[in-house]
Design a protein around this motif. Structure first.
Motif, PDB file in Angstrom:
ATOM      1  N   ASP A  49       0.847  -1.169   0.000  1.00  0.00           N
ATOM      2  CA  ASP A  49       0.000   0.000   0.000  1.00  0.00           C
ATOM      3  C   ASP A  49       0.893   1.232   0.000  1.00  0.00           C
ATOM      4  OD1 ASP A  49      -3.310  -0.157   0.571  1.00  0.00           O
ATOM      5  OD2 ASP A  49      -2.361   1.785   0.334  1.00  0.00           O
ATOM      6  N   THR A  50       0.293   2.344  -0.335  1.00  0.00           N
ATOM      7  CA  THR A  50       1.071   3.557  -0.561  1.00  0.00           C
ATOM      8  C   THR A  50       0.335   4.752  -0.012  1.00  0.00           C
ATOM      9  OG1 THR A  50       1.536   2.573  -2.708  1.00  0.00           O
ATOM     10  CG2 THR A  50       2.293   4.816  -2.362  1.00  0.00           C
ATOM     11  N   ALA A  51       0.878   5.340   1.030  1.00  0.00           N
ATOM     12  CA  ALA A  51       0.350   6.619   1.517  1.00  0.00           C
ATOM     13  C   ALA A  51       1.256   7.731   0.978  1.00  0.00           C
ATOM     14  CB  ALA A  51       0.339   6.637   3.036  1.00  0.00           C
ATOM     15  N   ARG A  52       0.861   8.981   1.163  1.00  0.00           N
ATOM     16  CA  ARG A  52       1.760  10.085   0.811  1.00  0.00           C
ATOM     17  C   ARG A  52       1.864  11.020   1.999  1.00  0.00           C
ATOM     18  NH1 ARG A  52       0.174  15.052  -2.943  1.00  0.00           N
ATOM     19  NH2 ARG A  52       1.677  15.991  -1.537  1.00  0.00           N
ATOM     20  N   THR A  53       2.905  11.827   1.979  1.00  0.00           N
ATOM     21  CA  THR A  53       2.980  12.889   2.975  1.00  0.00           C
ATOM     22  C   THR A  53       2.420  14.165   2.360  1.00  0.00           C
ATOM     23  OG1 THR A  53       5.236  13.552   2.325  1.00  0.00           O
ATOM     24  CG2 THR A  53       5.016  11.903   4.092  1.00  0.00           C
ATOM     25  N   VAL A  54       1.906  15.007   3.233  1.00  0.00           N
ATOM     26  CA  VAL A  54       1.481  16.346   2.849  1.00  0.00           C
ATOM     27  C   VAL A  54       2.233  17.288   3.784  1.00  0.00           C
ATOM     28  CG1 VAL A  54      -0.460  17.956   2.797  1.00  0.00           C
ATOM     29  CG2 VAL A  54      -0.785  15.582   2.060  1.00  0.00           C
ATOM     30  N   ARG A  55       3.075  18.114   3.211  1.00  0.00           N
ATOM     31  CA  ARG A  55       3.983  18.942   4.024  1.00  0.00           C
ATOM     32  C   ARG A  55       4.712  18.082   5.057  1.00  0.00           C
ATOM     33  NH1 ARG A  55       0.645  24.330   4.824  1.00  0.00           N
ATOM     34  NH2 ARG A  55      -0.507  22.921   6.143  1.00  0.00           N
ATOM     35  N   GLU A 103      11.773  21.247   1.448  1.00  0.00           N
ATOM     36  CA  GLU A 103      10.555  21.598   2.201  1.00  0.00           C
ATOM     37  C   GLU A 103       9.317  21.568   1.319  1.00  0.00           C
ATOM     38  OE1 GLU A 103      10.489  25.155   4.504  1.00  0.00           O
ATOM     39  OE2 GLU A 103      12.349  24.586   5.530  1.00  0.00           O
ATOM     40  N   ASP A 104       9.505  21.843   0.018  1.00  0.00           N
ATOM     41  CA  ASP A 104       8.363  21.892  -0.902  1.00  0.00           C
ATOM     42  C   ASP A 104       8.096  20.538  -1.567  1.00  0.00           C
ATOM     43  OD1 ASP A 104      10.767  21.894  -2.241  1.00  0.00           O
ATOM     44  OD2 ASP A 104      10.122  23.278  -3.810  1.00  0.00           O
ATOM     45  N   GLU A 105       8.771  19.509  -1.087  1.00  0.00           N
ATOM     46  CA  GLU A 105       8.582  18.170  -1.680  1.00  0.00           C
ATOM     47  C   GLU A 105       7.920  17.230  -0.673  1.00  0.00           C
ATOM     48  OE1 GLU A 105      12.275  17.844  -4.729  1.00  0.00           O
ATOM     49  OE2 GLU A 105      12.751  17.739  -2.612  1.00  0.00           O
ATOM     50  N   ASP A 106       7.459  16.087  -1.161  1.00  0.00           N
ATOM     51  CA  ASP A 106       6.833  15.093  -0.284  1.00  0.00           C
ATOM     52  C   ASP A 106       7.203  13.690  -0.735  1.00  0.00           C
ATOM     53  OD1 ASP A 106       5.091  16.134   1.920  1.00  0.00           O
ATOM     54  OD2 ASP A 106       4.324  17.385   0.313  1.00  0.00           O
ATOM     55  N   TYR A 107       6.870  12.738   0.138  1.00  0.00           N
ATOM     56  CA  TYR A 107       7.194  11.323  -0.111  1.00  0.00           C
ATOM     57  C   TYR A 107       5.939  10.482  -0.331  1.00  0.00           C
ATOM     58  CZ  TYR A 107      12.150  11.139   1.375  1.00  0.00           C
ATOM     59  OH  TYR A 107      13.513  11.261   1.461  1.00  0.00           O
ATOM     60  N   TRP A 108       6.115   9.402  -1.103  1.00  0.00           N
ATOM     61  CA  TRP A 108       5.248   8.245  -0.993  1.00  0.00           C
ATOM     62  C   TRP A 108       5.812   7.405   0.159  1.00  0.00           C
ATOM     63  CZ3 TRP A 108       6.030   7.916  -6.808  1.00  0.00           C
ATOM     64  CH2 TRP A 108       4.832   8.087  -7.520  1.00  0.00           C
ATOM     65  N   ILE A 109       4.960   6.766   0.939  1.00  0.00           N
ATOM     66  CA  ILE A 109       5.427   5.789   1.947  1.00  0.00           C
ATOM     67  C   ILE A 109       4.793   4.451   1.580  1.00  0.00           C
ATOM     68  CG2 ILE A 109       5.641   5.258   4.394  1.00  0.00           C
ATOM     69  CD1 ILE A 109       4.598   8.129   4.964  1.00  0.00           C
ATOM     70  N   PHE A 110       5.641   3.493   1.232  1.00  0.00           N
ATOM     71  CA  PHE A 110       5.160   2.163   0.803  1.00  0.00           C
ATOM     72  C   PHE A 110       5.333   1.150   1.932  1.00  0.00           C
ATOM     73  CE2 PHE A 110       6.594   4.183  -3.133  1.00  0.00           C
ATOM     74  CZ  PHE A 110       5.631   3.825  -4.054  1.00  0.00           C
ATOM     75  N   GLN A 111       4.313   0.337   2.158  1.00  0.00           N
ATOM     76  CA  GLN A 111       4.454  -0.856   3.010  1.00  0.00           C
ATOM     77  C   GLN A 111       4.289  -2.061   2.088  1.00  0.00           C
ATOM     78  OE1 GLN A 111       1.694   1.280   3.591  1.00  0.00           O
ATOM     79  NE2 GLN A 111       2.661   2.610   5.093  1.00  0.00           N
TER      80      GLN A 111
END
Ligand code: PLP
Length: 316
Positions: A49-55, A103-111
């Protein structure tokens, strides 16, 4: 020892290397090594699964992990961690990778979870799942032009796997159906998004996105039986309710797509991306259409963040 020594060089490299959770430990990504006997590698028998970060903060992480648990149950893989543990480890991996993006970028977080190397026919073989949690930067710059111009959708000849063969509601490592379809589309137009039809000839979904149409002020999206129940799809349905925009799931064919007033894609990383054309036929009077814009505004308020500006700021 001088700064040019290999030891110093490798330490410096480590400081610039992302880390990942791998079977109980957080290690540099280069130390994540999955066995060639892993069933995830051999058979695509794994879920993710894949969440993202926001700020830099995870958005709807719990919802993503709960969906991961459902995917695991569908494949009959024992969850190696609880929902809370997946969330804690995801937060821990994220915290140790944040210094590597702007600071203006974000990540996908995969499990990611596979049953490991155990032979399911041999009850004596140890069941030790493979568990990976990792971060990947969102491809903001590559997608920025799509937020300016709208996405071009092409319908490949390859149909989405029917739910009576393998349910698209589970997010598994077996993406071949979607990848073959996506390749078919990208060979025609490298910047286009594939949206597959289901085996009945109705719109289904793409490699990583759900689709919505707007007709006479009503929001329409394919039925859940034929698609991954996207967390962003759910978010848009909730926002539509808040905004008093009528919304429902239904069968939608190419006639519905070609005659729609508006069309957009949803996904964790995109949030909501307006579509400018389907198979070369322009949709609506320019992007975003009025209903799409209302939902973009509502989505941005929910996130307390202008996700469209984040993409547009990366225009070359
Ligand atoms: N459909 C498929 C096949 C996907 O892989 C994804 C992405 O995860 C989506 C739809 C969109 O789901 P979400 O909004 O949870 O990212």
């Amino acid at each position: 020892m001088t700064c040019e020594s290999p030891t110093h060089a490798s330490i410096a490299q480590r400081a610039n290397e992302r880390v990942a959770y791998f079977n109980g430990n957080i290690v540099p990504e280069s130390e994540v090594a999955v066995s060639f006997r892993d069933r995830g590698f051999k058979y695509g028998e794994a879920v993710f699964d894949t969440a993202r970060t926001v700020r830099h903060k995870p958005f709807k992480l719990r919802e993503h992990v709960v969906r991961l648990m459902r995917s695991l149950r569908y494949l009959g893989i024992q969850p190696p961690l609880s929902v809370d543990e997946f969330m804690q480890q995801s937060e821990a991996v994220l915290a140790r990778n944040l210094h590597l993006i702007g600071e203006d970028e974000d990540y996908w977080i995969f499990q990611r979870v596979s049953p490991g190397t155990a032979d399911p026919c041999d009850s004596s073989s140890a069941r030790k799942p493979t568990v990976i949690i990792e971060c990947t930067p969102l491809p903001l710059a590559a997608r920025a032009p799509q937020f300016r111009d709208g996405a071009r959708v092409l319908i490949p000849a390859t149909r989405r796997t029917p739910p009576d063969a393998l349910s698209p509601r589970a997010k598994t490592h077996n993406y071949l159906n979607l990848l073959v379809a996506d390749r078919e589309v990208r060979l025609q137009d490298p910047g286009a998004w594939a949206i597959l039809l289901d085996h009945n000839g109705n719109l289904a979904e793409g490699l990583g996105s759900n689709i919505f149409l707007v007709r006479d002020g009503e929001l329409l999206t394919p039925e859940q039986r034929y698609v991954l129940p996207g967390i962003s799809r759910d978010t848009v349905m909730e926002l539509a309710q808040q905004e008093s925009i009528p919304a429902r799931e239904t069968s939608l064919d190419l006639f519905d797509a070609f005659t729609a007033d508006e069309c957009f894609l949803t996904s964790t990383s995109l949030c909501l991306l307006p579509v400018s054309s389907v198979n070369g036929r322009a949709i609506g009077q320019g992007v975003p259409g009025p209903v799409s814009q209302r939902l973009i505004d509502a989505y941005s308020r929910l996130l307390d963040f202008d996700f469209v500006a984040q993409y547009l700021n990366k225009l070359a």
